[in-house]
Design a protein around this motif. Structure first.
Motif, PDB file in Angstrom:
ATOM      1  N   LEU A   1      -8.905   5.538  22.609  1.00  0.00           N
ATOM      2  CA  LEU A   1      -7.963   4.490  22.232  1.00  0.00           C
ATOM      3  C   LEU A   1      -6.553   5.049  22.084  1.00  0.00           C
ATOM      4  N   GLU A   2      -6.419   6.222  21.478  1.00  0.00           N
ATOM      5  CA  GLU A   2      -5.099   6.844  21.334  1.00  0.00           C
ATOM      6  C   GLU A   2      -4.470   7.140  22.693  1.00  0.00           C
ATOM      7  N   LYS A   3      -5.271   7.610  23.637  1.00  0.00           N
ATOM      8  CA  LYS A   3      -4.767   7.891  24.988  1.00  0.00           C
ATOM      9  C   LYS A   3      -4.326   6.602  25.685  1.00  0.00           C
ATOM     10  N   LEU A   4      -5.108   5.553  25.528  1.00  0.00           N
ATOM     11  CA  LEU A   4      -4.743   4.265  26.129  1.00  0.00           C
ATOM     12  C   LEU A   4      -3.450   3.725  25.527  1.00  0.00           C
ATOM     13  N   GLU A   5      -3.285   3.890  24.226  1.00  0.00           N
ATOM     14  CA  GLU A   5      -2.057   3.449  23.568  1.00  0.00           C
ATOM     15  C   GLU A   5      -0.850   4.203  24.114  1.00  0.00           C
ATOM     16  N   LEU A   6      -1.011   5.496  24.360  1.00  0.00           N
ATOM     17  CA  LEU A   6       0.082   6.289  24.935  1.00  0.00           C
ATOM     18  C   LEU A   6       0.447   5.798  26.332  1.00  0.00           C
ATOM     19  N   VAL A   7      -0.562   5.471  27.112  1.00  0.00           N
ATOM     20  CA  VAL A   7      -0.314   4.949  28.466  1.00  0.00           C
ATOM     21  C   VAL A   7       0.438   3.629  28.390  1.00  0.00           C
ATOM     22  N   LEU A   8       0.006   2.755  27.503  1.00  0.00           N
ATOM     23  CA  LEU A   8       0.678   1.460  27.365  1.00  0.00           C
ATOM     24  C   LEU A   8       2.123   1.623  26.898  1.00  0.00           C
ATOM     25  N   LYS A   9       2.349   2.517  25.959  1.00  0.00           N
ATOM     26  CA  LYS A   9       3.708   2.755  25.474  1.00  0.00           C
ATOM     27  C   LYS A   9       4.585   3.345  26.561  1.00  0.00           C
ATOM     28  N   ALA A  10       4.032   4.219  27.378  1.00  0.00           N
ATOM     29  CA  ALA A  10       4.793   4.855  28.453  1.00  0.00           C
ATOM     30  C   ALA A  10       5.191   3.838  29.517  1.00  0.00           C
ATOM     31  N   ASN A  11       4.389   2.801  29.697  1.00  0.00           N
ATOM     32  CA  ASN A  11       4.666   1.798  30.717  1.00  0.00           C
ATOM     33  C   ASN A  11       5.553   0.670  30.218  1.00  0.00           C
ATOM     34  N   ARG A  12       5.805   0.653  28.922  1.00  0.00           N
ATOM     35  CA  ARG A  12       6.611  -0.407  28.330  1.00  0.00           C
ATOM     36  C   ARG A  12       8.080  -0.091  28.553  1.00  0.00           C
ATOM     37  N   LYS A  13       8.798  -0.992  29.186  1.00  0.00           N
ATOM     38  CA  LYS A  13      10.224  -0.799  29.401  1.00  0.00           C
ATOM     39  C   LYS A  13      10.998  -1.492  28.295  1.00  0.00           C
ATOM     40  N   ASP A  14      11.956  -0.788  27.778  1.00  0.00           N
ATOM     41  CA  ASP A  14      12.825  -1.353  26.757  1.00  0.00           C
ATOM     42  C   ASP A  14      14.119  -1.772  27.435  1.00  0.00           C
ATOM     43  N   TRP A  15      14.507  -3.011  27.296  1.00  0.00           N
ATOM     44  CA  TRP A  15      15.698  -3.527  27.967  1.00  0.00           C
ATOM     45  C   TRP A  15      16.924  -2.713  27.594  1.00  0.00           C
ATOM     46  N   TYR A  16      16.952  -2.173  26.394  1.00  0.00           N
ATOM     47  CA  TYR A  16      18.113  -1.421  25.932  1.00  0.00           C
ATOM     48  C   TYR A  16      18.314  -0.164  26.773  1.00  0.00           C
ATOM     49  N   ASP A  17      17.226   0.469  27.170  1.00  0.00           N
ATOM     50  CA  ASP A  17      17.321   1.691  27.963  1.00  0.00           C
ATOM     51  C   ASP A  17      17.955   1.456  29.332  1.00  0.00           C
ATOM     52  N   GLU A  18      17.912   0.231  29.810  1.00  0.00           N
ATOM     53  CA  GLU A  18      18.447  -0.077  31.128  1.00  0.00           C
ATOM     54  C   GLU A  18      19.913  -0.518  31.088  1.00  0.00           C
ATOM     55  N   LEU A  19      20.502  -0.570  29.897  1.00  0.00           N
ATOM     56  CA  LEU A  19      21.907  -0.933  29.771  1.00  0.00           C
ATOM     57  C   LEU A  19      22.795   0.251  30.122  1.00  0.00           C
ATOM     58  N   SER A  20      23.999  -0.056  30.563  1.00  0.00           N
ATOM     59  CA  SER A  20      24.970   1.001  30.826  1.00  0.00           C
ATOM     60  C   SER A  20      25.502   1.540  29.493  1.00  0.00           C
ATOM     61  N   ASP A  21      26.145   2.701  29.556  1.00  0.00           N
ATOM     62  CA  ASP A  21      26.736   3.275  28.338  1.00  0.00           C
ATOM     63  C   ASP A  21      27.794   2.354  27.752  1.00  0.00           C
ATOM     64  N   VAL A  22      28.552   1.680  28.609  1.00  0.00           N
ATOM     65  CA  VAL A  22      29.584   0.743  28.139  1.00  0.00           C
ATOM     66  C   VAL A  22      28.931  -0.404  27.372  1.00  0.00           C
ATOM     67  N   GLU A  23      27.842  -0.942  27.906  1.00  0.00           N
ATOM     68  CA  GLU A  23      27.154  -2.043  27.229  1.00  0.00           C
ATOM     69  C   GLU A  23      26.581  -1.588  25.887  1.00  0.00           C
ATOM     70  N   LYS A  24      26.004  -0.391  25.855  1.00  0.00           N
ATOM     71  CA  LYS A  24      25.472   0.140  24.603  1.00  0.00           C
ATOM     72  C   LYS A  24      26.589   0.340  23.572  1.00  0.00           C
ATOM     73  N   ASP A  25      27.747   0.821  24.048  1.00  0.00           N
ATOM     74  CA  ASP A  25      28.890   1.000  23.143  1.00  0.00           C
ATOM     75  C   ASP A  25      29.341  -0.333  22.559  1.00  0.00           C
ATOM     76  N   GLU A  26      29.392  -1.367  23.402  1.00  0.00           N
ATOM     77  CA  GLU A  26      29.796  -2.701  22.932  1.00  0.00           C
ATOM     78  C   GLU A  26      28.820  -3.230  21.888  1.00  0.00           C
ATOM     79  N   ILE A  27      27.536  -3.019  22.101  1.00  0.00           N
ATOM     80  CA  ILE A  27      26.536  -3.454  21.124  1.00  0.00           C
ATOM     81  C   ILE A  27      26.738  -2.720  19.804  1.00  0.00           C
ATOM     82  N   GLN A  28      26.985  -1.425  19.889  1.00  0.00           N
ATOM     83  CA  GLN A  28      27.200  -0.646  18.660  1.00  0.00           C
ATOM     84  C   GLN A  28      28.449  -1.120  17.915  1.00  0.00           C
ATOM     85  N   ILE A  29      29.488  -1.472  18.660  1.00  0.00           N
ATOM     86  CA  ILE A  29      30.709  -2.008  18.026  1.00  0.00           C
ATOM     87  C   ILE A  29      30.364  -3.295  17.268  1.00  0.00           C
TER      88      ILE A  29
END
Length: 74
Positions: A22-50
């Motif tokens: 189960l722990e291994k399966l959870e790791l696989v699922l987490k690895a396949n999960r894309k976070d929308w934030y990771d796909e933002l540009s640095d400029v977009e991330k900076d604007e969000i932080q502001i």
């Protein structure tokens, strides 16, 4: 076998696995999960932080105040 049937069969099999599998399966699922934030540009991330910093410092307008400003276009 269609997707729904495959999912059901997978769920049935999950009830039989031990904790280490189960722990291994959870790791696989987490690895396949894309976070929308990771796909933002640095400029977009900076604007969000502001925006977060401004909100933390109470430097924002309420919804009502914004609606009053833009009411002239309705």
């Amino acid at each position: 076998m269609n997707l729904e049937a495959r999912k059901y069969n997978f769920i049935q099999e999950l009830t039989k696995v031990d904790e280490s599998v189960l722990e291994k399966l959870e790791l696989v699922l987490k690895a396949n999960r894309k976070d929308w934030y990771d796909e933002l540009s640095d400029v977009e991330k900076d604007e969000i932080q502001i925006g977060i910093t401004q909100a933390d410092n109470n430097e924002f307008l309420s919804h009502e105040e914004v609606m009053n400003v833009f009411s002239k276009w309705q």
